[in-house]
Design an enzyme around this catalytic site. Sequence first.
Site, PDB file in Angstrom:
ATOM      1  N   ARG A  17       0.538  -1.121  -0.169  1.00 53.60           N
ATOM      2  CA  ARG A  17      -0.157   0.221  -0.357  1.00 53.60           C
ATOM      3  C   ARG A  17       0.820   1.361  -0.329  1.00 53.60           C
ATOM      4  NH1 ARG A  17      -2.101   2.239   4.337  1.00 53.60           N
ATOM      5  NH2 ARG A  17      -2.364   0.447   5.678  1.00 53.60           N
TER       6      ARG A  17
ATOM      7  N   TYR B  18     -15.543  14.975 -17.424  1.00 56.66           N
ATOM      8  CA  TYR B  18     -15.978  13.758 -16.772  1.00 56.66           C
ATOM      9  C   TYR B  18     -16.524  13.583 -15.991  1.00 56.66           C
ATOM     10  CZ  TYR B  18     -16.181   8.769 -16.096  1.00 56.66           C
ATOM     11  OH  TYR B  18     -16.295   7.296 -15.774  1.00 56.66           O
TER      12      TYR B  18
ATOM     13  N   ASP C  35      -6.389  17.323 -16.736  1.00 54.32           N
ATOM     14  CA  ASP C  35      -6.756  15.807 -16.831  1.00 54.32           C
ATOM     15  C   ASP C  35      -6.388  15.266 -18.211  1.00 54.32           C
ATOM     16  OD1 ASP C  35      -7.781  13.044 -17.653  1.00 54.32           O
ATOM     17  OD2 ASP C  35      -9.426  13.164 -15.986  1.00 54.32           O
TER      18      ASP C  35
ATOM     19  N   LYS D  46      -7.390   3.855 -20.236  1.00 56.33           N
ATOM     20  CA  LYS D  46      -7.414   4.184 -21.500  1.00 56.33           C
ATOM     21  C   LYS D  46      -6.073   4.075 -22.443  1.00 56.33           C
ATOM     22  CE  LYS D  46     -11.378   5.246 -19.607  1.00 56.33           C
ATOM     23  NZ  LYS D  46     -11.502   6.465 -18.418  1.00 56.33           N
TER      24      LYS D  46
END
Length: 396
Positions: free
Chosen positions: A63, A116, A188, A213
Amino acid sequence: MTMKVKPHRWGRVTKAIHAGEETLPRTGPLIPPIYQNSTFRFASSDECVDAFSDESSDHVYTRWGNPTQSVLEAKIAALEESEAALATASGMAAISTALLTRLGHGDHVVAMDSLYSATHNLLYEDLPRVGIETTFVDGTDTNQIEQALRANTKALYIESPANPTLKLVDIRACVKIARLHGITTIIDNTFASPCGQQPIKLGIDVVVHSMTKYMSGNGTVIAGAIAASAPFIESARIRVLRNFGGVISPFNAWLTLHGLATLPLRFVRHCENAFRVARFLESHPAIEWVRYPGLHSHPQHKLAKRQMQSFGGMIAFELKGGVEAGKRLVNGTQLCALAVSLGDVRTLICHPASTTHLHIPAEARKQSGISDGLVRLSVGLEDAEDIIADLDQGLP
Ligand code: LCS
């Protein structure tokens, strides 16, 4: 833990394949192995104490970071030409981590209105619950950005090209305003990828990505990234990601590494195919308009040429005939798959008004630029003639 990535003299294709792999032993596996483990073992208590210091590059617990993730992060930073990078479990984990690194209770964000949908929801509904307010403005109008600034504004959040409208924001103009007011700029860069646009070079402070993506490219992972200065990344990793927990799994980091290796080559093909498909759509009588930053008809084509290196694989177009025409097209295509997401090797088609945005009232949809006949196409790597033939047979 956060390593400053030395600028590479390599070209983009070489970086995508080799950057971040310098630390691998010269004898042994050619490709970075997956460290598919949650924790790391120490030989002594002294070694363990050293590893716990923030300056240490040793791995302790996945983590907090993992060697496979570290290679990926070095590759992302090399491609974005940032000092450092952080890989995350998803694009939304990257976005929320970047925002929470900069913002706290009582702070204010100025964001563009074409974003988005989940990013919009995060800013509109979720962050106000922890005392972070956002003013949404038309990002194409820099006057609106300046007018929305308040004494407590800490960040300017933009997405360019925007999902799904393909609207652009003048990145240099945003940077100028933000620097004048001491505000952090966050962009972004998912639609452009580091191959289509390098925002850090244009003065942006923080770049976020959905690596689901183009970056991973094969439709196999959900992943995200932040590229920024080493201090910002250090803070994002230690103050936010470590405790909020949106870390990337070693396997997803490894899959993304493989995807990134071919990103520059894939992206050239995405761009070539998209340009050909966009020109075909523009000439089709059933289509009202087409938005592709590489077309002269895009209202911000000149801006696209100033700030983008290439225009990507995303196209939006408006069908004559509204919702019914949109449904007919997505039901009629065979090669172009009806699916959300984007940046895949396969061509994906999506009609928001009859699918993802079906339950949003028409008026609200229109306000966010999603008209009834709007279709979004993520042009893949197939032969352009085959994509065009498939669309042609699906159109009236
Ligand atoms: N930013 C942009 C521009 C996106 O398009 C998406 C996802 C995200 C961030 C979030 O990334 P994730 O957490 O999913 O990795 N876009 C999607 C879309 O257009 N359809 O499905 C997901």
